[in-house]
Design an enzyme around this catalytic site. Structure first.
Site, PDB file in Angstrom:
ATOM      1  N   TYR A 168      -7.630  -5.798  -4.852  1.00 28.72           N
ATOM      2  CA  TYR A 168      -6.945  -5.000  -3.836  1.00 28.72           C
ATOM      3  C   TYR A 168      -7.971  -4.121  -3.094  1.00 28.72           C
ATOM      4  O   TYR A 168      -8.007  -4.101  -1.855  1.00 28.72           O
ATOM      5  CB  TYR A 168      -5.864  -4.145  -4.494  1.00 28.72           C
ATOM      6  CG  TYR A 168      -5.078  -3.296  -3.527  1.00 28.72           C
ATOM      7  CD1 TYR A 168      -4.050  -3.855  -2.761  1.00 28.72           C
ATOM      8  CD2 TYR A 168      -5.352  -1.939  -3.350  1.00 28.72           C
ATOM      9  CE1 TYR A 168      -3.318  -3.075  -1.860  1.00 28.72           C
ATOM     10  CE2 TYR A 168      -4.634  -1.152  -2.463  1.00 28.72           C
ATOM     11  CZ  TYR A 168      -3.617  -1.732  -1.723  1.00 28.72           C
ATOM     12  OH  TYR A 168      -2.899  -0.958  -0.835  1.00 28.72           O
ATOM     13  N   SER A 203      -6.766   1.386   2.828  1.00 26.79           N
ATOM     14  CA  SER A 203      -6.251   2.183   1.710  1.00 26.79           C
ATOM     15  C   SER A 203      -7.339   3.097   1.206  1.00 26.79           C
ATOM     16  O   SER A 203      -8.541   2.798   1.349  1.00 26.79           O
ATOM     17  CB  SER A 203      -5.800   1.262   0.576  1.00 26.79           C
ATOM     18  OG  SER A 203      -5.512   2.014  -0.593  1.00 26.79           O
TER      19      SER A 203
HETATM   20  P1  NAP Z   1       5.882  -2.169   1.031  1.00 25.60           P
HETATM   21  O1  NAP Z   1       6.923  -1.130   1.225  1.00 25.60           O
HETATM   22  O2  NAP Z   1       5.845  -2.998  -0.185  1.00 25.60           O
HETATM   23  O3  NAP Z   1       5.889  -3.099   2.332  1.00 25.60           O
HETATM   24  C1  NAP Z   1       5.060  -4.222   2.421  1.00 25.60           C
HETATM   25  C2  NAP Z   1       5.379  -4.922   3.727  1.00 25.60           C
HETATM   26  O4  NAP Z   1       4.528  -6.057   3.860  1.00 25.60           O
HETATM   27  C3  NAP Z   1       6.817  -5.420   3.781  1.00 25.60           C
HETATM   28  O5  NAP Z   1       7.313  -5.238   5.081  1.00 25.60           O
HETATM   29  C4  NAP Z   1       6.683  -6.907   3.469  1.00 25.60           C
HETATM   30  O6  NAP Z   1       7.735  -7.634   4.084  1.00 25.60           O
HETATM   31  C5  NAP Z   1       5.338  -7.224   4.106  1.00 25.60           C
HETATM   32  N1  NAP Z   1       4.677  -8.386   3.538  1.00 25.60           N
HETATM   33  C6  NAP Z   1       4.278  -8.593   2.250  1.00 25.60           C
HETATM   34  N2  NAP Z   1       3.723  -9.812   2.112  1.00 25.60           N
HETATM   35  C7  NAP Z   1       3.766 -10.389   3.349  1.00 25.60           C
HETATM   36  C8  NAP Z   1       3.342 -11.646   3.862  1.00 25.60           C
HETATM   37  N3  NAP Z   1       2.752 -12.568   3.076  1.00 25.60           N
HETATM   38  N4  NAP Z   1       3.540 -11.893   5.169  1.00 25.60           N
HETATM   39  C9  NAP Z   1       4.130 -10.982   5.980  1.00 25.60           C
HETATM   40  N5  NAP Z   1       4.557  -9.786   5.548  1.00 25.60           N
HETATM   41  C10 NAP Z   1       4.374  -9.501   4.245  1.00 25.60           C
HETATM   42  O7  NAP Z   1       4.426  -1.514   1.089  1.00 25.60           O
HETATM   43  P2  NAP Z   1       3.787  -0.275   1.894  1.00 25.60           P
HETATM   44  O8  NAP Z   1       3.435   0.735   0.889  1.00 25.60           O
HETATM   45  O9  NAP Z   1       4.576   0.085   3.084  1.00 25.60           O
HETATM   46  O10 NAP Z   1       2.419  -0.980   2.331  1.00 25.60           O
HETATM   47  C11 NAP Z   1       2.071  -1.260   3.675  1.00 25.60           C
HETATM   48  C12 NAP Z   1       0.565  -1.349   3.759  1.00 25.60           C
HETATM   49  O11 NAP Z   1      -0.005  -0.093   3.351  1.00 25.60           O
HETATM   50  C13 NAP Z   1      -0.036  -2.404   2.813  1.00 25.60           C
HETATM   51  O12 NAP Z   1      -1.093  -3.067   3.463  1.00 25.60           O
HETATM   52  C14 NAP Z   1      -0.562  -1.557   1.661  1.00 25.60           C
HETATM   53  O13 NAP Z   1      -1.612  -2.210   0.991  1.00 25.60           O
HETATM   54  C15 NAP Z   1      -0.988  -0.316   2.371  1.00 25.60           C
HETATM   55  N6  NAP Z   1      -1.092   0.882   1.530  1.00 25.60           N
HETATM   56  C16 NAP Z   1      -0.012   1.440   0.918  1.00 25.60           C
HETATM   57  C17 NAP Z   1      -0.155   2.582   0.149  1.00 25.60           C
HETATM   58  C18 NAP Z   1       0.989   3.263  -0.525  1.00 25.60           C
HETATM   59  O14 NAP Z   1       0.754   4.253  -1.247  1.00 25.60           O
HETATM   60  N7  NAP Z   1       2.215   2.854  -0.360  1.00 25.60           N
HETATM   61  C19 NAP Z   1      -1.423   3.171   0.014  1.00 25.60           C
HETATM   62  C20 NAP Z   1      -2.507   2.585   0.646  1.00 25.60           C
HETATM   63  C21 NAP Z   1      -2.336   1.453   1.413  1.00 25.60           C
HETATM   64  P3  NAP Z   1       8.489  -8.855   3.329  1.00 25.60           P
HETATM   65  O15 NAP Z   1       8.913  -8.339   1.983  1.00 25.60           O
HETATM   66  O16 NAP Z   1       9.608  -9.227   4.232  1.00 25.60           O
HETATM   67  O17 NAP Z   1       7.457  -9.934   3.246  1.00 25.60           O
END
Ligand code: NAP
Length: 257
Positions: free
Chosen positions: A162, A149
């Protein structure tokens, strides 16, 4: 027609947290480039919905309920993935949870610290360990990709836990890149900026926040899960054969300005 260097036919990608958001953006492009897909998430319903969405690609898509913070569950899901799809060529450790912002670091409980460490850092460790072990044993190389991130390099106030997991992701990836290079296994980190997903819905939906942040994104929009397809295909394919140990920032230019 996919240029040959980007063709993933005959390869298998594992995407943790691939049932929505950035992970689904990875999976859609990987499948379109020819890869069969394994998706891990904790929700069977969300896994099933993602599988349905990916069906149009015509690739094999298998989903597994797995909490990546649970070491035994990861070992079992990895074995089940191999049993179903035969191999893993690209492993995207993408599952993550955000910090519950709001409170100062001075008020952060150990439980809150552990909640985020458990999924974002322990989860990536469990996932990458299983994938690297498999890739070394099988031979023929592979690609390990961690979703870090912008919070790894920006000061993420009230989200020290985080930010720490994402900084650690970059360090883990760099160490793996050196350790496994001799096996033809590459490791890279992707650093998303502000991307519209369930994780950021509250922040992005907040007028004051959007008013402050959006004007500072040179490309003048939030990122979308589809914006992560190109980097996923590139990092898993032969097009990136000499690219390892890197941290690739995909933030619409936010960090520059
Ligand atoms: P999201 O839409 O909330 O998706 C999170 C995903 O992780 C879901 O598929 C969820 O599936 C899965 N997950 C959560 N806890 C889990 C666990 N204990 N075991 C297995 N799967 C799990 O979030 P996103 O924004 O796409 O984030 C994806 C990645 O990008 C994350 O690592 C996040 O930190 C990173 N990120 C996001 C942003 C942003 O702006 N969105 C920015 C920087 C980094 P279930 O609900 O089925 O568990």
């Amino acid at each position: 027609m996919i240029p040959k260097a980007f063709d993933l036919s005959g390869r298998v990608a594992l995407v943790t947290g691939g049932n929505r958001g950035i992970g689904l953006g990875f999976a859609q492009a990987l499948a379109a480039a020819g890869a069969d897909i394994a998706i891990w998430g904790t929700s069977a319903e969300k896994n099933a919905a993602a599988r349905e969405q990916l069906a149009a690609t015509g690739r094999r898509v298998e989903t597994f309920v797995c909490d990546v913070g649970d070491e035994a569950a990861v070992e079992a899901a990895f074995a089940a993935t191999l049993a179903a799809l035969g191999r893993v060529d690209g492993c995207f450790a993408n599952a993550g949870v955000s910090g519950r912002g709001g409170k100062s670091f001075t008020e952060m409980s150990s439980e809150e610290w552990r909640r985020v460490m458990r999924v974002n850092l322990d989860g990536a460790f469990h996932t990458f360990r299983a994938a690297a072990r498999h890739m070394v044993e099988r031979g023929g190389g592979g690609s390990l990709v961690g979703t870090a991130s912008l919070a790894a390099i920006h000061g993420a106030a009230r989200s020290e836990h985080y930010g720490a997991t994402k900084g650690a992701m970059i360090s883990m990836v760099r160490a793996m890149a050196v350790e496994f290079a001799r096996h033809g296994i590459r490791a890279n980190a992707v650093l998303p900026g502000w991307i519209e997903t369930d994780m950021t819905a509250n922040a992005i939906g907040n007028e004051k926040f959007a008013g402050n942040v959006l004007p500072r994104i040179p490309l003048r929009r939030w990122g979308r899960p589809q914006d992560f397809g190109g980097i996923a295909v590139y990092l898993m394919s032969d097009a990136s054969a000499y690219h390892t140990g890197d941290s690739l920032l995909i933030d619409g230019g936010y960090s520059l300005y």
